[in-house]
Write an enzyme that holds these catalytic residues in place. Structure first.
Site, mmCIF file in Angstrom:
data_model
loop_
_atom_site.group_PDB
_atom_site.id
_atom_site.type_symbol
_atom_site.label_atom_id
_atom_site.label_comp_id
_atom_site.label_asym_id
_atom_site.label_seq_id
_atom_site.Cartn_x
_atom_site.Cartn_y
_atom_site.Cartn_z
ATOM 1 C CG ASN A 138 -0.193 -0.121 2.502
ATOM 2 O OD1 ASN A 138 0.647 0.727 2.814
ATOM 3 N ND2 ASN A 138 -0.449 -1.176 3.264
ATOM 4 C CG ASP A 183 -6.397 -5.596 6.378
ATOM 5 O OD1 ASP A 183 -5.923 -5.740 7.512
ATOM 6 O OD2 ASP A 183 -6.928 -4.548 5.976
ATOM 7 C CE LYS A 200 8.141 -12.273 -15.471
ATOM 8 N NZ LYS A 200 8.883 -11.827 -16.645
ATOM 9 C CE LYS A 229 -8.429 -3.756 14.154
ATOM 10 N NZ LYS A 229 -7.364 -3.838 13.163
HETATM 11 N N1 CTP Z 1 -3.820 -3.626 11.900
HETATM 12 C C1 CTP Z 1 -3.123 -4.714 12.334
HETATM 13 N N2 CTP Z 1 -3.147 -5.885 11.608
HETATM 14 C C2 CTP Z 1 -3.845 -5.951 10.466
HETATM 15 C C3 CTP Z 1 -4.569 -4.827 10.015
HETATM 16 C C4 CTP Z 1 -4.542 -3.673 10.746
HETATM 17 O O1 CTP Z 1 -2.479 -4.651 13.378
HETATM 18 N N3 CTP Z 1 -3.847 -7.079 9.775
HETATM 19 C C5 CTP Z 1 -3.794 -2.389 12.723
HETATM 20 C C6 CTP Z 1 -3.225 -1.183 12.030
HETATM 21 O O2 CTP Z 1 -1.856 -1.049 12.276
HETATM 22 C C7 CTP Z 1 -4.015 -0.044 12.642
HETATM 23 C C8 CTP Z 1 -5.365 -0.672 12.989
HETATM 24 O O3 CTP Z 1 -5.140 -2.086 13.017
HETATM 25 O O4 CTP Z 1 -3.449 0.408 13.840
HETATM 26 C C9 CTP Z 1 -6.470 -0.358 12.009
HETATM 27 O O5 CTP Z 1 -6.018 -0.651 10.686
HETATM 28 P P1 CTP Z 1 -6.900 -0.307 9.423
HETATM 29 O O6 CTP Z 1 -6.152 -0.747 8.206
HETATM 30 O O7 CTP Z 1 -7.403 1.099 9.495
HETATM 31 O O8 CTP Z 1 -8.175 -1.204 9.646
HETATM 32 P P2 CTP Z 1 -8.453 -2.746 9.557
HETATM 33 O O9 CTP Z 1 -8.452 -3.309 10.944
HETATM 34 O O10 CTP Z 1 -7.511 -3.388 8.589
HETATM 35 O O11 CTP Z 1 -9.955 -2.774 9.021
HETATM 36 P P3 CTP Z 1 -10.559 -2.315 7.585
HETATM 37 O O12 CTP Z 1 -9.566 -2.809 6.559
HETATM 38 O O13 CTP Z 1 -11.855 -2.996 7.551
HETATM 39 O O14 CTP Z 1 -10.689 -0.815 7.612
#
Ligand code: CTP
Length: 395
Positions: A210, A279, A288, A339
């Site tokens: 990202n 995620d 490849k 969380k």
């Molecule tokens: N986070 C994490 N592990 C993941 C995803 C997110 O620890 N696999 C943490 C991020 O570092 C952040 C918080 O959770 O502090 C929220 O992350 P965000 O990307 O905003 O949300 P998600 O929990 O991934 O939910 P969504 O994608 O539905 O917005």
């Protein structure tokens, strides 16, 4: 928050080949709003002339304790009074020995003895010389007197030898000088910060990731260290240099980050998950993927690190970030509860001056009890500084 604005830095330069790097240091300090005056030892003048330092610092350069300067009749004491801090960089083996023994046989050593302001010393020499027990004993002695010693870095030195003894990057030196002026209200705490994106490989060539630059997490690590905390920064791939003084761990995947975080979690007081964690990850192809092959990816979920910490937390204060494009507060609030966090920083990411790639950020801070604050657009460093102010009140 710029702690160097208006500060008067007295820079002592000594006979080390790294003396040319002090010129860059002066420019960076000036860019931060500091004024710099320079004292050169005889050894320093063997490498560079005072004229060069005078042109860069835009001030007179001082070299001789027995000369009467009209503005400074007692030059070593007057300069010591003028300074908000004395920085000796680079510091040769010779000057370390003199400082450790209290010898005052030239302008710099006499100014050092007459100076009651913070002193930062940056050793720089050949690795063999640096490792010598006499040099190490002098460094240890200066530390025991309460002077700040900048850790020299590993690498290839001017003479071609490899090892410890190099002057750190000038950006790190500036951070260390800035730290001389910051309040030390986090000294009692160990903090763990994550930053940057994670990366998930598709095949040996490609990966998913990202836009996270890591700037917010790095700013949190830098400011926590400057306020005295013991800092571990775990970061995915970014183009940033690790801040001075932090224990830096570089990771790639979400799983790597989870494992590194779990190793440190039991011993820390605060965790700030500023990383933009991937995620999901694709099914990995060991070869490849060719154009003629299938063009769709199957994705599987990665662990939610913060949710795992929320379940396992005992004494730790847990802070998450929420990157959102709409319903900022409501979405962030849901994450805070789901969380089991103590605080969440909601980040609007749909504008170019806030969120992922920007150097500024506009955030809302939501607390466990539902209270929240909306902050104006600020530099990420200012956001970090203010966040520590808030976090501090809960520790
Ligand atoms: N986070 C994490 N592990 C993941 C995803 C997110 O620890 N696999 C943490 C991020 O570092 C952040 C918080 O959770 O502090 C929220 O992350 P965000 O990307 O905003 O949300 P998600 O929990 O991934 O939910 P969504 O994608 O539905 O917005």
């Amino acid at each position: 928050m710029n702690h160097l604005q208006g500060k008067q830095i007295l820079l002592g330069v000594t006979g080390s080949i790294a003396v040319y790097r002090s010129l860059d240091l002066i420019r960076l300090l000036q860019a931060k709003g500091a004024e710099v005056k320079v004292i050169m030892t005889k050894g320093a003048q063997a490498f560079i002339t005072p004229l060069t330092f005078s042109a860069i610092s835009r001030n007179k350069v001082y070299t001789d304790i027995f000369q009467t300067y009209p503005e400074y009749p007692i030059v070593h004491l007057d300069l010591a009074k003028w300074a908000d801090a004395l920085v000796i960089a680079p510091a040769s083996a010779d000057i370390l020995a003199k400082l450790a023994q209290g010898i005052a046989d030239d302008l710099l050593t006499s100014t050092f003895l007459g100076c009651s302001k913070p002193v930062l010393i940056a050793p720089s020499m050949n690795p063999q010389m640096y490792a010598h027990p006499a040099v190490q004993a002098n460094i240890a002695r200066l530390k025991s007197y309460g002077f700040h010693i900048l850790a020299s870095t590993q690498g290839k030195t001017a003479c071609g030898d490899v090892g410890q003894g190099r002057l750190p990057p000038v950006e790190n030196m500036v951070e260390a000088i800035e730290s001389l002026f910051t309040k030390k209200d986090l000294t009692a705490y160990k903090v763990l910060i994550t930053a940057g994106p994670t990366q998930e490989a598709i095949d040996p060539i490609r990966f998913l990731t990202n836009h996270s630059s890591g700037r917010m997490g790095f700013a949190l690590a830098k400011t926590a260290y400057q306020r005295g905390a013991e800092v571990t920064l775990i970061s995915g791939p970014t183009s940033l240099k690790p801040p001075y003084g932090v224990n830096f761990l570089s990771v790639t995947t979400t799983q790597d980050m989870l494992e590194a975080v779990l190793r440190h979690f039991p011993s820390v007081d605060v965790v700030v998950m500023a990383a933009a964690v991937m995620d999901f990850k694709p099914l990995y192809y060991p070869h490849k993927i060719k154009k003629r092959e299938k063009l769709s990816l199957s994705l599987e979920k990665t662990p939610d690190i913060l949710a795992i910490l929320g379940k396992e937390k005992k004494h730790q204060y847990l802070i998450g970030f929420a990157a959102e494009t709409k319903d900022l507060l409501a979405e962030a609030m849901k994450k805070l509860k789901a969380k089991n966090l103590d605080m969440i920083v909601a980040n609007e990411i749909s504008q170019s001056n806030t969120g992922f790639k920007a150097t500024t950020n506009k955030v809302s801070v939501i607390y466990k009890n539902g209270a929240y604050e909306q902050w104006p657009l600020m530099s990420k460093e200012d956001v970090a500084w203010r966040l520590w102010d808030r976090i501090k009140t809960f520790l």
